[in-house]
Design a protein around this motif. Structure first.
Motif, PDB file in Angstrom:
ATOM      1  N   ARG A 131       0.858  -1.184   0.000  1.00 40.83           N
ATOM      2  CA  ARG A 131       0.000   0.000   0.000  1.00 40.83           C
ATOM      3  C   ARG A 131       0.886   1.222   0.000  1.00 40.83           C
ATOM      4  N   ARG A 132       0.379   2.305  -0.559  1.00 36.08           N
ATOM      5  CA  ARG A 132       1.177   3.532  -0.605  1.00 36.08           C
ATOM      6  C   ARG A 132       1.113   4.236   0.735  1.00 36.08           C
ATOM      7  N   LEU A 133       2.132   5.008   1.032  1.00 34.92           N
ATOM      8  CA  LEU A 133       2.164   5.765   2.273  1.00 34.92           C
ATOM      9  C   LEU A 133       1.195   6.938   2.169  1.00 34.92           C
ATOM     10  N   THR A 134       0.399   7.128   3.185  1.00 33.11           N
ATOM     11  CA  THR A 134      -0.571   8.214   3.216  1.00 33.11           C
ATOM     12  C   THR A 134       0.066   9.458   3.824  1.00 33.11           C
ATOM     13  N   PRO A 135      -0.578  10.620   3.666  1.00 31.56           N
ATOM     14  CA  PRO A 135      -0.042  11.806   4.350  1.00 31.56           C
ATOM     15  C   PRO A 135       0.111  11.586   5.853  1.00 31.56           C
ATOM     16  N   GLN A 136      -0.827  10.857   6.468  1.00 31.41           N
ATOM     17  CA  GLN A 136      -0.715  10.595   7.901  1.00 31.41           C
ATOM     18  C   GLN A 136       0.517   9.742   8.218  1.00 31.41           C
ATOM     19  N   ASP A 137       0.845   8.772   7.360  1.00 32.67           N
ATOM     20  CA  ASP A 137       2.067   7.974   7.551  1.00 32.67           C
ATOM     21  C   ASP A 137       3.293   8.883   7.531  1.00 32.67           C
ATOM     22  N   TRP A 138       3.338   9.794   6.551  1.00 30.20           N
ATOM     23  CA  TRP A 138       4.480  10.698   6.422  1.00 30.20           C
ATOM     24  C   TRP A 138       4.549  11.669   7.591  1.00 30.20           C
ATOM     25  N   GLU A 139       3.392  12.129   8.073  1.00 32.27           N
ATOM     26  CA  GLU A 139       3.405  13.027   9.232  1.00 32.27           C
ATOM     27  C   GLU A 139       4.083  12.356  10.421  1.00 32.27           C
ATOM     28  N   VAL A 140       3.742  11.117  10.673  1.00 33.29           N
ATOM     29  CA  VAL A 140       4.345  10.384  11.788  1.00 33.29           C
ATOM     30  C   VAL A 140       5.848  10.182  11.548  1.00 33.29           C
ATOM     31  N   CYS A 141       6.227   9.848  10.315  1.00 25.93           N
ATOM     32  CA  CYS A 141       7.659   9.670   9.992  1.00 25.93           C
ATOM     33  C   CYS A 141       8.457  10.944  10.247  1.00 25.93           C
ATOM     34  N   PHE A 142       7.847  12.100   9.971  1.00 25.07           N
ATOM     35  CA  PHE A 142       8.530  13.379  10.138  1.00 25.07           C
ATOM     36  C   PHE A 142       8.409  13.926  11.564  1.00 25.07           C
ATOM     37  N   GLY A 143       7.713  13.210  12.442  1.00 23.63           N
ATOM     38  CA  GLY A 143       7.612  13.633  13.829  1.00 23.63           C
ATOM     39  C   GLY A 143       6.457  14.568  14.113  1.00 23.63           C
TER      40      GLY A 143
END
Length: 75
Positions: free
Chosen positions: A19-31
């Motif tokens: 599955r592709r990374l969602t904006p919420q996934d990226w938000e968590v990755c970026f802290g």
């Protein structure tokens, strides 16, 4: 040209499906907290959210740099 970059950013779920990374996934990755780039109504299109995250700095890295600057300033 790699086309749509979002399509190349995938993870594999526990059941083996990609599955592709969602904006919420990226938000968590970026802290950032979940839904940080979403508008209050919760209806922000994904593309501007991806762009905002792509132009941001990861919070833990920014914090680390700021703390090191503060240490030097306090000497």
């Amino acid at each position: 040209d790699v086309g749509d970059v979002r399509a190349t950013q995938v993870i594999v779920t526990e059941d083996g499906r990609p599955r592709r990374l969602t904006p919420q996934d990226w938000e968590v990755c970026f802290g950032f907290p979940p839904q940080h780039t979403n508008v209050p109504e919760g209806k922000a299109p994904e593309n501007p959210r991806y762009k905002a995250l792509g132009n941001s700095w990861a919070v833990p890295c920014s914090r680390w740099i700021g703390e090191r600057i503060q240490l030097i300033e306090n000497e």
